[in-house]
Design a protein around this motif. Structure first.
Motif, PDB file in Angstrom:
ATOM      1  N   ASP A 219       0.829  -1.212   0.000  1.00 38.31           N
ATOM      2  CA  ASP A 219       0.000   0.000   0.000  1.00 38.31           C
ATOM      3  C   ASP A 219       0.859   1.256   0.000  1.00 38.31           C
ATOM      4  O   ASP A 219       0.625   2.189  -0.776  1.00 38.31           O
ATOM      5  CB  ASP A 219      -0.917   0.017   1.224  1.00 38.31           C
ATOM      6  N   LEU A 220       1.837   1.298   0.871  1.00 39.98           N
ATOM      7  CA  LEU A 220       2.631   2.515   1.016  1.00 39.98           C
ATOM      8  C   LEU A 220       3.588   2.713  -0.157  1.00 39.98           C
ATOM      9  O   LEU A 220       3.848   3.848  -0.568  1.00 39.98           O
ATOM     10  CB  LEU A 220       3.376   2.500   2.346  1.00 39.98           C
ATOM     11  N   GLU A 221       4.106   1.628  -0.717  1.00 39.76           N
ATOM     12  CA  GLU A 221       4.934   1.758  -1.919  1.00 39.76           C
ATOM     13  C   GLU A 221       4.113   2.306  -3.085  1.00 39.76           C
ATOM     14  O   GLU A 221       4.568   3.198  -3.816  1.00 39.76           O
ATOM     15  CB  GLU A 221       5.543   0.396  -2.308  1.00 39.76           C
ATOM     16  N   GLU A 222       2.904   1.780  -3.272  1.00 39.97           N
ATOM     17  CA  GLU A 222       2.063   2.277  -4.351  1.00 39.97           C
ATOM     18  C   GLU A 222       1.691   3.741  -4.128  1.00 39.97           C
ATOM     19  O   GLU A 222       1.683   4.547  -5.064  1.00 39.97           O
ATOM     20  CB  GLU A 222       0.807   1.427  -4.494  1.00 39.97           C
ATOM     21  N   ALA A 223       1.397   4.082  -2.882  1.00 42.51           N
ATOM     22  CA  ALA A 223       1.074   5.473  -2.571  1.00 42.51           C
ATOM     23  C   ALA A 223       2.253   6.387  -2.902  1.00 42.51           C
ATOM     24  O   ALA A 223       2.086   7.449  -3.525  1.00 42.51           O
ATOM     25  CB  ALA A 223       0.687   5.615  -1.105  1.00 42.51           C
TER      26      ALA A 223
END
Length: 526
Positions: A219-223
């Motif tokens: 999630d945080l990488e994509e964000a």
């Protein structure tokens, strides 16, 4: 406010989305909006569809309380100070009912307020993020504005699962090789919390830490990637979630997983985009202004979004008329305070003979106790000097500061045995606090301990000591056997607890155990 039903029951109805706001009802005069129509509207006017949801999430971070549990619960900042009491460096100066049980680690049972409050607080973020992601995921060729909302939702979900993992399980890995502290177990295969996404149907069992961290990091990488592509690594408004907010939470996750290179990459994004506090005026301001140059994420506080006593500055600001100003004194552990150099401007965050002559800084009032905190000042320094304490509770909330990235970078480099580089990063930051600061880089364990200590000083009262203790396996040690006559912890609070002790993780709330059919009694933490 959610009633005491399972969160997973709550999220099961998210597929049948009705009217999101009264604005939409007025605008479209429809009793309900079908999922297809919602997707169409979201593609055409994402601000109208998603802004109220995001504003609700921001509001919850600032003020969430599962129920009216008194004045100890007001979103993320309440956990920052309560978890600070679950460490070594903040002492209780009296047996104050509202926070004593947190301090002595006796507030973790499945039927008690903290377990309910934190569970529903963070799963509320998950549920809201899932709603948004379910809608966005079905929009063909989403606009940049839609993608921005997607990145915000992903960041919220990653942030929420990160705190859930720390609270309801042991850390992903406990302790690291080459540090002064013992290496504990790898808990990546341990049960953590139920994993609920926009694609989940029905009740869910406890997922493993590994599965939860796969979700957090994805999630945080994509964000981060979306924010970078949109040129939103840093937004002009510190109240907004952006790429550096996602990067900070992702760096924490990678530090828990001991993925040092990935943590370095995330920390560098923040370092490249933010300054640090580097003047005496800024460092002593009181951490109540989101326009300070190091604020990565915060919230502007007004009379409309806070109360007097259920607030951060009520608990932490001794100048105001809240709890900290009328006797619930926040103070530092004496051996911790004694170790801080008198040349370090941060020592002025506490009242002692070396810094303020035993008085509360900028006043003629005697400190309530030695080591009393004056770090957090709700109305700001200028008002205090002028003797004006009106609206003392209106200081802004600061959730993330850029200095954290410097400490992450220094520690990660040290773990990689790049000791001169690690020492150089630490010294570069520390020279803004102590112009005479020096640090040795010949011994890895000593350097990591020094990095950790300076980080404890920098973030005292901000909840980070708790997070670092969990992952580095730093024990809660407030015993006379260790500290002798310098131990200023209250007698009943002089406990010794390791990070893999059951007292260090919350039990799952009774309501979740009762209503989630995918859980049984064997799934409860001891």
């Amino acid at each position: 406010m959610m009633n005491r039903k399972s969160l997973l029951r709550f999220t099961a109805v998210l597929g049948a989305i009705s009217v999101l706001t009264s604005c939409l009802r007025d605008s479209y005069d429809s009793g309900a909006i079908t999922e297809e129509r919602l997707q169409e509207l979201a593609a055409q006017d994402p601000e109208r569809i998603f802004r109220s949801k995001i504003n609700g999430l921001y509001s919850n971070v600032q003020s969430y309380a599962y129920s009216d549990f008194g004045h100890n619960y007001f979103g993320q900042k309440s956990f920052d100070y309560l978890s600070s009491l679950m460490g070594n460096d903040m002492i209780m100066t009296g047996r104050y009912n509202m926070s004593l049980l947190h301090h002595i680690l006796q507030y973790r049972s499945s039927n008690l307020v903290p377990t309910y409050n934190r569970w529903y607080e963070y799963y509320t973020y998950v549920a809201s993020a899932n709603e948004m992601l379910a809608t966005i995921g079905k929009i063909e060729n989403p606009s940049d504005e839609v993608l921005s909302y997607k990145a915000i939702a992903l960041t919220f979900r990653g942030y929420a699962y990160e705190y859930l993992s720390v609270l309801y399980s042991f850390c992903y890995k406990v302790g690291a090789e080459g540090t002064p502290w013992e290496v504990g177990a790898d808990h990546s295969s341990d049960p953590c919390v139920p994993l609920v996404t926009e694609n989940t149907e029905g009740y869910q069992p406890r997922a493993t830490q590994e599965k939860i961290y796969e979700r957090i990091t994805a999630d945080l990488e994509e964000a981060m990637e979306i924010f970078s592509e949109l040129g939103r690594e840093r937004t002009p408004d510190p109240c907004d979630i952006d790429g550096c907010v996602a990067a900070t939470y992702l760096a924490r996750a990678y530090m828990n997983m001991q993925r040092w290179d990935d943590a370095l990459r995330c920390a560098q994004m923040v370092i490249d985009n933010f300054e640090v506090l580097d003047t005496r005026e800024e460092i002593l301001q009181g951490f109540s202004d989101i326009n300070l140059p190091d604020v990565v994420w915060g919230c502007e506080i007004t009379s409309d979004n806070t109360t007097n006593y259920r607030s951060w500055f009520s608990q932490m600001d001794c100048y105001g008329s809240g709890y900290a100003g009328i006797g619930v004194t926040r103070a530092a552990f004496k051996p911790f305070l004694d170790r801080i150099s008198v040349l370090d401007v941060r020592k002025m965050w506490w009242c002692c003979s070396e810094t303020t002559g035993g008085k509360i800084r900028d006043t003629k009032k005697e400190a309530d106790v030695s080591g009393q905190s004056v770090k957090f000042v709700g109305v700001g320094r200028e008002n205090i000097i002028a003797g004006n304490t009106a609206n003392w509770n209106l200081g802004d909330y600061i959730y993330l500061r850029s200095e954290e990235a410097w400490f992450v970078k220094a520690e990660a480099l040290a773990h990689k045995n790049k000791l001169p580089d690690a020492a150089s990063v630490l010294r570069q930051l520390m020279l803004t606090r102590n112009p005479s600061y020096t640090v040795e880089s010949s011994d890895k364990a000593t350097l990591i301990e020094e990095i950790n200590f300076q980080k404890r000083v920098e973030f005292w009262g901000e909840g980070i000591e708790y997070l670092d203790n969990r992952r580095l396996n730093i024990p809660i040690d407030r015993s006379d056997e260790t500290w002798g006559k310098d131990n200023n912890h209250l007698d009943g609070c002089k406990i010794s607890v390791g990070q893999e002790d059951d007292r260090m993780r919350y039990q799952i709330p009774d309501s979740e155990m009762e209503n989630n059919s995918a859980l049984n009694e064997n799934d409860q933490n001891p």
